[in-house]
Design an enzyme around this catalytic site. Structure first.
Site, PDB file in Angstrom:
ATOM      1  N   GLY A  33      33.015  -2.417  44.493  1.00 36.93           N
ATOM      2  CA  GLY A  33      33.749  -2.974  43.355  1.00 36.93           C
ATOM      3  C   GLY A  33      33.224  -4.340  42.956  1.00 36.93           C
TER       4      GLY A  33
ATOM      5  N   VAL B 263      32.911   7.970  43.306  1.00 38.66           N
ATOM      6  CA  VAL B 263      31.875   7.295  44.087  1.00 38.66           C
ATOM      7  C   VAL B 263      32.225   7.359  45.577  1.00 38.66           C
ATOM      8  CG1 VAL B 263      30.738   5.056  44.492  1.00 38.66           C
ATOM      9  CG2 VAL B 263      31.342   5.764  42.153  1.00 38.66           C
TER      10      VAL B 263
ATOM     11  N   HIS C  35      26.297  15.034  47.898  1.00 38.64           N
ATOM     12  CA  HIS C  35      25.863  13.660  48.190  1.00 38.64           C
ATOM     13  C   HIS C  35      26.031  13.450  49.690  1.00 38.64           C
ATOM     14  CE1 HIS C  35      25.141   9.443  48.206  1.00 38.64           C
ATOM     15  NE2 HIS C  35      26.374   9.158  48.557  1.00 38.64           N
TER      16      HIS C  35
END
Length: 329
Positions: free
Chosen positions: A17, A129, A190
Site C-alpha cells: 500500500g 493482489v 500466481h
C-alpha cells in the site's frame, strides 16, 4: 479535467500500500488528466498508520488527489468505487498450513466480494493482489455473484508481477531492452507453478526463442528463477516484494483501463474455457486490452511441454478451489 475516479485500496497501511498509493495519486495509474479519490481500508488497529500515510499524501500536494477516506468498514471503502485494489490479505505465518491460509483469506475475501457487489459501481474493476491471489479473486467473485449487480469477469488476479519478472530475465539473457520484448505470456496461478511462456515473444519481429535457443536454460534456469523470485527477494531483503508488486498492480490497472495498443499482457481472469482451461477458474492468460475490456489472445499453439506446465498450475488451482469450496456454500 475529468470527474474523479474512486479507487478503493485494502491493506492501505501495509508495505505494498505504501508503495502503491503515492503512484496512484501522482497519476501514474490512470493518467495525468484523471483526478482520483482514495478510499482506504485497513483493520481497526491499523487506522492510525493509515492516517499517517494520508498525512504524507496530503504533504505531496498531488494535483490529481481529489479526496481521501480512511475506514475499517468494507461497505464504506467500496462505496461507489470504480476500481478496487485488494492488497490486504492474511500473510502466511511460520508453521501455518496452506489450508489454514486459504481458510483465513476465504473469510476476508467473502466479506469483501459481497461488500463490493453491494456498494461499488456496477462496472467496477477489481484486482486482487493479496495472496493466494487467484483463489482470493475466485472467492471474491463467487461472493459477489450471489449479490449480482457487478460483472463477474471484472474480478481479476495479479499475474503482472510474474509477467514483468519474466520480461526482465529475458532482457538480461538476450541483451535486449526490456521494453522491446513483446508477446510474452504467463499461464496459470500466481505461484511457483506459473508457466512463463516466451515461445511467441519477439524483439522487433525477431523470435526470442530462436535467439536463446536453449531448452535446458528455459527449463532449469528461466522458469525456476521467475517462479521462485518472490522467495529469493524475501531471502535477500528479509521482507516480501512490495515495490515491484505495487508497480505490477499499477501496470495491470493502467493497461486494463487505458488499453495495450495490441500488446500482450498477462491477467488472472475467470476462464471462458479457452485453451482447455475449465470455465470459471481464475487463471493467468495472455490478453490484450481495449476500451476498458480485456480479450484473451486466441489461436496459440500449445506444445506438449507447455500443456504439461499449464496442467500442473491448473491442478494447483483446482486443489485450492476445493480447499475453499465449503466457504462458498
Amino acid at each position: 479535467m475529468n470527474a474523479p475516479v474512486r479507487v478503493a485500496v485494502t491493506g492501505a497501511a501495509g508495505q505494498i500500500g505504501y508503495s502503491l498509493l503515492f503512484r496512484i495519486a501522482s497519476g501514474e495509474m490512470l493518467g495525468q488528466n484523471q483526478p482520483v479519490i482514495l478510499q482506504l481500508l485497513d483493520l481497526p488497529q491499523a487506522q492510525n498508520a493509515v492516517k499517517g500515510v494520508m498525512m504524507e499524501l496530503e504533504d505531496c500536494a498531488f494535483p490529481l488527489l481529489a479526496g481521501m477516506v480512511a475506514t475499517d468498514d468494507p461497505n464504506v471503502a467500496f462505496k461507489d468505487a470504480d476500481i478496487c485494489l485488494l492488497v490486504g490479505a492474511r500473510p502466511r505465518s511460520k508453521g501455518m498450513e496452506r489450508a489454514d491460509l486459504l481458510e483465513a483469506n476465504g473469510a476476508i475475501f467473502t466479506v469483501q466480494g459481497k461488500a463490493i457487489a453491494e456498494n461499488a459501481k456496477e462496472d467496477v474493476k477489481v484486482l486482487v493482489v493479496g495472496n493466494p491471489a487467484n483463489t482470493n479473486a475466485y472467492i471474491a467473485r463467487k461472493a459477489a455473484e450471489k449479490v449480482g449487480r457487478t460483472n463477474p469477469a471484472n474480478y481479476t488476479a495479479m499475474l503482472r508481477l510474474d509477467h514483468n519478472r519474466a520480461l526482465s530475465q529475458l532482457a538480461a539473457k538476450t541483451g535486449k531492452a526490456v521494453a522491446s520484448i513483446e508477446n510474452m505470456a504467463v499461464w496459470g496461478n500466481h505461484s511457483p507453478t506459473m508457466y512463463a511462456d516466451y515461445r511467441f515473444a519477439t524483439v522487433n519481429g525477431e523470435s526470442v526463442k530462436s535467439m536463446i535457443n536453449d531448452e535446458a536454460w528455459n527449463r532449469d534456469v528461466f522458469l525456476p528463477t521467475v517462479g521462485k523470485r518472490g522467495a529469493a527477494i524475501i531471502e535477500a531483503r528479509g521482507l516480501s516484494s512490495a515495490a515491484s508488486a505495487a508497480n505490477a498492480a499499477i501496470d495491470h490497472i493502467r493497461d486494463w483501463v487505458l488499453g495495450t495498443n495490441g500488446k500482450w499482457v498477462t491477467m488472472g481472469i475467470p476462464s471462458d474455457g479457452s485453451y482447455g482451461i475449465p470455465e470459471g477458474v481464475t487463471y493467468g492468460f495472455p490478453v490484450t486490452c481495449k476500451d476498458g475490456k480485456y480479450e484473451i489472445v486466441q489461436g496459440l499453439e500449445i506444445d506438449e511441454f507447455s500443456r504439461a506446465c499449464m496442467n500442473k498450475t491448473l491442478a494447483e488451482l483446482e486443489e485450492e478451489r476445493q480447499g475453499v469450496a465449503h466457504l462458498l456454500g
